[in-house]
Write an enzyme that holds these catalytic residues in place. Structure first.
Site, PDB file in Angstrom:
ATOM      1  N   GLY A  50       0.882  -1.171   0.000  1.00  0.00           N
ATOM      2  CA  GLY A  50       0.000   0.000   0.000  1.00  0.00           C
ATOM      3  C   GLY A  50       0.906   1.202   0.000  1.00  0.00           C
ATOM      4  N   SER A  52       3.482   3.049   2.552  1.00  0.00           N
ATOM      5  CA  SER A  52       4.108   2.808   3.859  1.00  0.00           C
ATOM      6  C   SER A  52       3.957   3.994   4.810  1.00  0.00           C
ATOM      7  CB  SER A  52       5.584   2.433   3.686  1.00  0.00           C
ATOM      8  OG  SER A  52       6.263   3.419   2.948  1.00  0.00           O
ATOM      9  N   CYS A  79       5.996  -5.515   0.046  1.00  0.00           N
ATOM     10  CA  CYS A  79       6.088  -4.176  -0.523  1.00  0.00           C
ATOM     11  C   CYS A  79       6.067  -3.106   0.571  1.00  0.00           C
ATOM     12  CB  CYS A  79       4.999  -3.987  -1.576  1.00  0.00           C
ATOM     13  SG  CYS A  79       5.460  -2.735  -2.773  1.00  0.00           S
ATOM     14  N   ARG A  99      12.961   2.886  -1.144  1.00  0.00           N
ATOM     15  CA  ARG A  99      11.580   3.009  -1.650  1.00  0.00           C
ATOM     16  C   ARG A  99      11.583   3.383  -3.122  1.00  0.00           C
ATOM     17  NH1 ARG A  99       8.078   6.833   1.996  1.00  0.00           N
ATOM     18  NH2 ARG A  99       6.503   6.101   0.555  1.00  0.00           N
ATOM     19  N   ILE A 127       4.859  -3.057  -7.898  1.00  0.00           N
ATOM     20  CA  ILE A 127       4.136  -1.791  -8.053  1.00  0.00           C
ATOM     21  C   ILE A 127       4.852  -0.721  -7.240  1.00  0.00           C
ATOM     22  CG2 ILE A 127       1.926  -0.587  -7.755  1.00  0.00           C
ATOM     23  CD1 ILE A 127       0.578  -3.378  -7.838  1.00  0.00           C
ATOM     24  N   ARG A 128       5.464   0.245  -7.931  1.00  0.00           N
ATOM     25  CA  ARG A 128       6.306   1.257  -7.253  1.00  0.00           C
ATOM     26  C   ARG A 128       7.098   0.599  -6.120  1.00  0.00           C
ATOM     27  NH1 ARG A 128       1.617   4.188  -7.790  1.00  0.00           N
ATOM     28  NH2 ARG A 128       1.192   4.018  -5.587  1.00  0.00           N
ATOM     29  N   HIS A 163       4.091  -8.211  -4.953  1.00  0.00           N
ATOM     30  CA  HIS A 163       2.718  -8.441  -4.473  1.00  0.00           C
ATOM     31  C   HIS A 163       2.254  -9.863  -4.780  1.00  0.00           C
ATOM     32  CE1 HIS A 163       1.382  -4.314  -3.392  1.00  0.00           C
ATOM     33  NE2 HIS A 163       2.396  -3.988  -4.176  1.00  0.00           N
ATOM     34  N   GLU A 165      -0.087 -11.439  -3.605  1.00  0.00           N
ATOM     35  CA  GLU A 165      -1.547 -11.571  -3.487  1.00  0.00           C
ATOM     36  C   GLU A 165      -2.263 -11.211  -4.787  1.00  0.00           C
ATOM     37  OE1 GLU A 165       0.236  -9.095  -2.585  1.00  0.00           O
ATOM     38  OE2 GLU A 165      -0.876  -7.206  -2.744  1.00  0.00           O
TER      39      GLU A 165
END
Ligand code: GLN
Length: 189
Positions: A50, A52, A79, A99, A127-128, A163, A165
């Protein structure tokens, strides 16, 4: 039949619903964690991806930062969840994380990562994403992308920069659940 594992998913921000769905698919009991008392009786905990900064701020607001420092069961951070566990945040794993390491402009990408044991590679969604920039001697690197560690373990803590998930491949979650079962059986032995 074996009692299902009871796994918490930190549910203050980010991709918690997707982790809950994977855990249920694997036969675990999944619990959304929003308050310190939700940690009681858990066999393990997932910190989702998400943002951080938002996750840290909300954890501090609810007292979950101290509760997590006192939590003794295995933790899996993905992540943003990996960032929250690093040296600069909760300091539960001996890693320094950069990051948005793959470049801000690279919003997301997928890569096949080798997880060893002669297993089929895992298709990983980034993702980023952060990567692990520095790791202490007790940290075992389990997979890399372009020479940068993206999956690692230190004792009871497992971290992934991607990720797991968001794909149908449940092997990374299974790795975490197996780690919990092994830790439990070595305590009993
Ligand atoms: N870039 C986000 C952060 O720094 C992490 C991205 C993610 O969790 N997908 O918190």
């Amino acid at each position: 039949m074996e009692k299902p594992l009871r796994i918490g998913v930190l549910a203050v921000q980010g991709n918690f619903r997707e982790h809950v769905a994977v855990l249920r698919r694997l036969g675990a009991e999944a619990v959304e964690v929003r308050l310190p008392e939700h940690l009681d009786g858990l066999d393990g905990l997932i910190l989702p991806g998400g943002e951080s900064t938002a996750i840290m701020r909300l954890m501090e607001l609810y007292g979950l930062d101290d509760a997590l420092r006192a939590f003794e069961a295995p933790i899996f951070g993905t992540c943003a969840g990996m960032i929250v566990l690093d040296r600069d945040h909760l300091d539960l794993v001996d890693i320094g994380v950069r990051r948005n390491a793959f470049g801000r402009q690279v919003h997301s990408f997928e890569a096949d990562i080798d997880i060893g044991h002669g297993d089929e590679p895992v298709r990983a969604v980034f993702i980023r994403a952060p990567w692990i920039e520095a790791a202490g001697d007790d940290v075992e690197v389990l997979a890399e992308v372009d020479g940068h560690p993206v999956l690692a373990r230190q004792g009871r803590i497992l971290v992934a920069a991607f990720h797991p998930e968001l794909t149908d491949d449940t092997r990374i979650h299974e790795l975490f659940l197996n780690q919990i079962r092994e830790a439990a059986s070595s305590v009993r032995a």
